[in-house]
Design a protein around this motif. Structure first.
Motif, PDB file in Angstrom:
ATOM      1  N   GLY A  96      28.649  38.374 -12.931  1.00  0.00           N
ATOM      2  CA  GLY A  96      28.199  39.005 -14.153  1.00  0.00           C
ATOM      3  C   GLY A  96      26.728  38.701 -14.392  1.00  0.00           C
ATOM      4  N   GLN A  97      26.402  38.165 -15.556  1.00  0.00           N
ATOM      5  CA  GLN A  97      25.011  37.859 -15.895  1.00  0.00           C
ATOM      6  C   GLN A  97      24.589  36.462 -15.453  1.00  0.00           C
ATOM      7  N   TYR A  98      25.501  35.714 -14.805  1.00  0.00           N
ATOM      8  CA  TYR A  98      25.218  34.329 -14.456  1.00  0.00           C
ATOM      9  C   TYR A  98      24.926  34.180 -12.965  1.00  0.00           C
ATOM     10  N   THR A  99      23.893  33.381 -12.654  1.00  0.00           N
ATOM     11  CA  THR A  99      23.554  33.053 -11.269  1.00  0.00           C
ATOM     12  C   THR A  99      23.360  31.539 -11.177  1.00  0.00           C
ATOM     13  N   ASN A 100      23.941  30.915 -10.157  1.00  0.00           N
ATOM     14  CA  ASN A 100      23.878  29.460 -10.050  1.00  0.00           C
ATOM     15  C   ASN A 100      24.086  29.055  -8.592  1.00  0.00           C
ATOM     16  N   ASP A 101      23.331  28.050  -8.134  1.00  0.00           N
ATOM     17  CA  ASP A 101      23.549  27.549  -6.773  1.00  0.00           C
ATOM     18  C   ASP A 101      24.100  26.117  -6.775  1.00  0.00           C
ATOM     19  N   TRP A 102      24.496  25.613  -7.949  1.00  0.00           N
ATOM     20  CA  TRP A 102      25.096  24.285  -8.035  1.00  0.00           C
ATOM     21  C   TRP A 102      26.615  24.400  -7.990  1.00  0.00           C
ATOM     22  N   TRP A 103      27.210  23.451  -7.269  1.00  0.00           N
ATOM     23  CA  TRP A 103      28.667  23.418  -7.115  1.00  0.00           C
ATOM     24  C   TRP A 103      29.180  22.047  -7.539  1.00  0.00           C
ATOM     25  N   ALA A 104      30.295  22.028  -8.238  1.00  0.00           N
ATOM     26  CA  ALA A 104      30.896  20.782  -8.721  1.00  0.00           C
ATOM     27  C   ALA A 104      32.061  20.372  -7.821  1.00  0.00           C
ATOM     28  N   TYR A 105      32.101  19.082  -7.520  1.00  0.00           N
ATOM     29  CA  TYR A 105      33.213  18.553  -6.717  1.00  0.00           C
ATOM     30  C   TYR A 105      34.307  18.039  -7.650  1.00  0.00           C
ATOM     31  N   LEU A 106      35.537  18.518  -7.430  1.00  0.00           N
ATOM     32  CA  LEU A 106      36.685  18.141  -8.241  1.00  0.00           C
ATOM     33  C   LEU A 106      37.570  17.189  -7.424  1.00  0.00           C
TER      34      LEU A 106
END
Length: 384
Positions: free
Chosen positions: A349-359
């Motif tokens: 959608g309107q969001y862009t991100n290259d960070w990923w969270a480790y669960l």
């Protein structure tokens, strides 16, 4: 020598104390009532009904009791009693035929409803509950309502009785029986046979060692943990008509088991949620209750908790959309984040991100887009 008035005063005080003690003794005690400080320590979200008991086997005392004798429909927690009844007459080694042992393992480890259905029919239905109440001295446990004789998940159970069951298994049962039941609960699978995620409550809140038997009812069906959507099993359906006594309508989510080295603490938390509550929201509310408890021997999971949004959010083995999909998050669940790192840039959608969270609870990554935080990088989470 004391002054006569002093002696008179002491006599009056002594008499008053004796009278006060007598009056206090006449007030019936309530085993489930916790001190104000202890009750205040249990964090129960608005709209949630909870029953809690935490027992420290090392000191032989309760560290938490909150509505401990309140009856809830058991959902799958009753499978412990069904399993004990099934094993009861197979001593001294409690060996079952291989196919039956495999069924029992599936029922306890993966909450297999079809096995519970079979055992309930084969072993006499409510007679199972009657036998186990007598054998273990349970006081709050009762058969399903007469209008629902086949619904094993409608068995009434309390947190206090659940602690009693675990205490019997750990401290009084034959070792062969204890090894079977506790061995299965230690091997609890992340996903139930019906597709529900079982890592809520105790497993979500504490590092191993733990052993758990979870329960859920009233959330319909899901495919978060499975390739196909499973239909709700008979024992887990929700009553279509109200019944007196135990609430059979509101969504129920329960976590029970042991925590810590040597099964130090027994934890039983039963919850009911407002009608229409999603599984993910109930999962998060239950975790809030569990994380507030005083559980001796427990080691809280490190990390930061963040809300999530979206449905069927994929947890991947790596930080790219081409990485293997490990599982999907329950919609709207609060997730524990261990660390974060940069990876593939994702646009939704309107969001862009290259960070990923480790669960750590799932052993994989989700794009930070699905975390309820306005920035791309989480402020209180370290880099992996």
């Amino acid at each position: 020598m004391s002054h006569p008035r002093s002696r008179l005063g002491l006599s009056f005080v002594t008499a008053w104390l004796v009278l006060a003690a007598a009056l206090f003794a006449a007030v019936p005690a309530r085993a489930e009532a916790a001190s104000p400080a202890r009750a205040a320590s249990v964090s129960v979200p608005a709209g949630v009904t909870a029953g809690v008991a935490v027992y420290d086997r090392q000191t032989g005392s309760f560290t938490e009791q909150y509505n401990a004798h309140l009856q809830f429909r058991s959902a799958s927690v009753v499978k412990i009693l069904i399993a004990l009844d099934r094993l009861w007459d197979h001593g001294p080694d409690y060996t079952l035929p291989s196919d039956d042992r495999a069924r029992l393992d599936s029922m306890l480890r993966s909450s297999d409803d079809s096995v519970a259905d079979d055992y309930w029919t084969e072993d006499g239905g409510s007679a199972i509950i009657d036998r186990m109440v007598s054998r273990l001295g349970l006081t709050d446990t009762a058969d399903p309502p007469p209008d629902y004789p086949g619904y094993w998940g409608y068995t009434a159970l309390s947190a206090a009785d659940t602690v009693r069951v675990y205490r019997w298994i750990l401290d009084s049962s034959p070792s062969a029986l204890r090894d079977i039941v506790m061995g299965d609960l230690r091997a609890s699978t992340r996903c139930g046979v019906d597709g529900f995620d079982q890592r809520f409550g105790i497993p979500a809140s504490f590092q191993q060692p733990w052993a758990v038997k979870q329960g859920w009812s009233g959330f319909g069906a899901t495919s978060d943990c499975a390739d196909t959507t499973a239909s709700a099993a008979r024992g887990e359906r929700v009553a279509t008509a109200p019944a007196a006594g135990v609430d059979l309508a509101r969504p129920a989510l329960h976590t029970t088991g042991t925590v810590g080295a040597g099964d130090r603490s027994i934890v039983a938390v039963f919850t009911l949620h407002p009608q229409g509550t999603s599984f993910g929201a109930a999962y998060s509310a239950l975790d809030t209750v569990v994380r507030s408890l005083n559980v001796p021997g427990a080691v809280p999971r490190p990390g930061a908790w963040y809300g999530t949004w979206g449905s069927h959010v994929q947890v991947r083995a790596g930080t790219s959309t081409s990485s293997q999909v490990l599982t999907r998050l329950p919609a709207g669940v609060e997730a524990l984040i261990g660390c974060q790192k940069q990876g593939e840039q994702v646009t939704i959608g309107q969001y862009t991100n290259d960070w990923w969270a480790y669960l750590p609870l799932y052993g994989g990554y989700v794009t930070n887009i699905y975390l309820s935080y306005p920035g791309n990088k989480l402020p209180d989470v370290p880099t992996c």
